[in-house]
Write an enzyme that holds these catalytic residues in place. Sequence first.
Site, PDB file in Angstrom:
ATOM      1  N   ARG A   7      16.923  63.857  98.476  1.00 24.91           N
ATOM      2  CA  ARG A   7      17.625  63.493  97.248  1.00 24.91           C
ATOM      3  C   ARG A   7      18.762  62.558  97.566  1.00 24.91           C
ATOM      4  O   ARG A   7      19.489  62.748  98.537  1.00 24.91           O
ATOM      5  CB  ARG A   7      18.199  64.732  96.542  1.00 24.91           C
ATOM      6  N   VAL A   8      18.873  61.505  96.766  1.00 28.05           N
ATOM      7  CA  VAL A   8      20.041  60.631  96.790  1.00 28.05           C
ATOM      8  C   VAL A   8      20.645  60.657  95.400  1.00 28.05           C
ATOM      9  O   VAL A   8      19.963  60.931  94.414  1.00 28.05           O
ATOM     10  CB  VAL A   8      19.692  59.183  97.225  1.00 28.05           C
ATOM     11  N   SER A   9      21.934  60.380  95.323  1.00 27.48           N
ATOM     12  CA  SER A   9      22.648  60.528  94.055  1.00 27.48           C
ATOM     13  C   SER A   9      22.461  59.371  93.091  1.00 27.48           C
ATOM     14  O   SER A   9      22.568  59.546  91.887  1.00 27.48           O
ATOM     15  CB  SER A   9      24.144  60.715  94.323  1.00 27.48           C
ATOM     16  N   THR A  10      22.201  58.175  93.626  1.00 29.69           N
ATOM     17  CA  THR A  10      22.064  56.997  92.769  1.00 29.69           C
ATOM     18  C   THR A  10      20.871  56.158  93.205  1.00 29.69           C
ATOM     19  O   THR A  10      20.371  56.295  94.324  1.00 29.69           O
ATOM     20  CB  THR A  10      23.319  56.099  92.827  1.00 29.69           C
ATOM     21  N   GLN A  13      21.276  54.072  96.470  1.00 30.34           N
ATOM     22  CA  GLN A  13      21.184  54.717  97.780  1.00 30.34           C
ATOM     23  C   GLN A  13      19.715  54.852  98.174  1.00 30.34           C
ATOM     24  O   GLN A  13      18.828  54.783  97.334  1.00 30.34           O
ATOM     25  CB  GLN A  13      21.819  56.103  97.728  1.00 30.34           C
TER      26      GLN A  13
END
Length: 117
Positions: A7-10, A13
């Site tokens: 998982r990346v936040s944006t 990324q």
Amino acid sequence: MKVKYLRVSTTKQDTTRQEMQLDKLGITFDREYIDNMTGKSKDRPQLNKMLFEVKDGDTIYCESISRLGRSLKDLIDIIGQLVDKGVRVIIIKEGIDTNSSTYKLLLAVFGGVAEME
């Protein structure tokens, strides 16, 4: 089945750092789930899909506890749901393995830290 969750936040990324850490394990993964959104919400499309699809005997690998969730309550819920299904969860950075007798203690300690970040 061996599964990896990233998982990346944006959308700006990428998962390269997480991929590199998991590649060091030398494991061939059967499936991967990748979310591109904040971990503050437990309602993530790929997380939900993974929770539905994994079954007894599967193992999920995650690079760090903050990738799985940011709230201690969500982490406990997510990992509890997986363990109840007979799924093993291994979180590399913090050394959490639900097959160990100390994973609940480690989850509480590192989950509290992830919540503060």
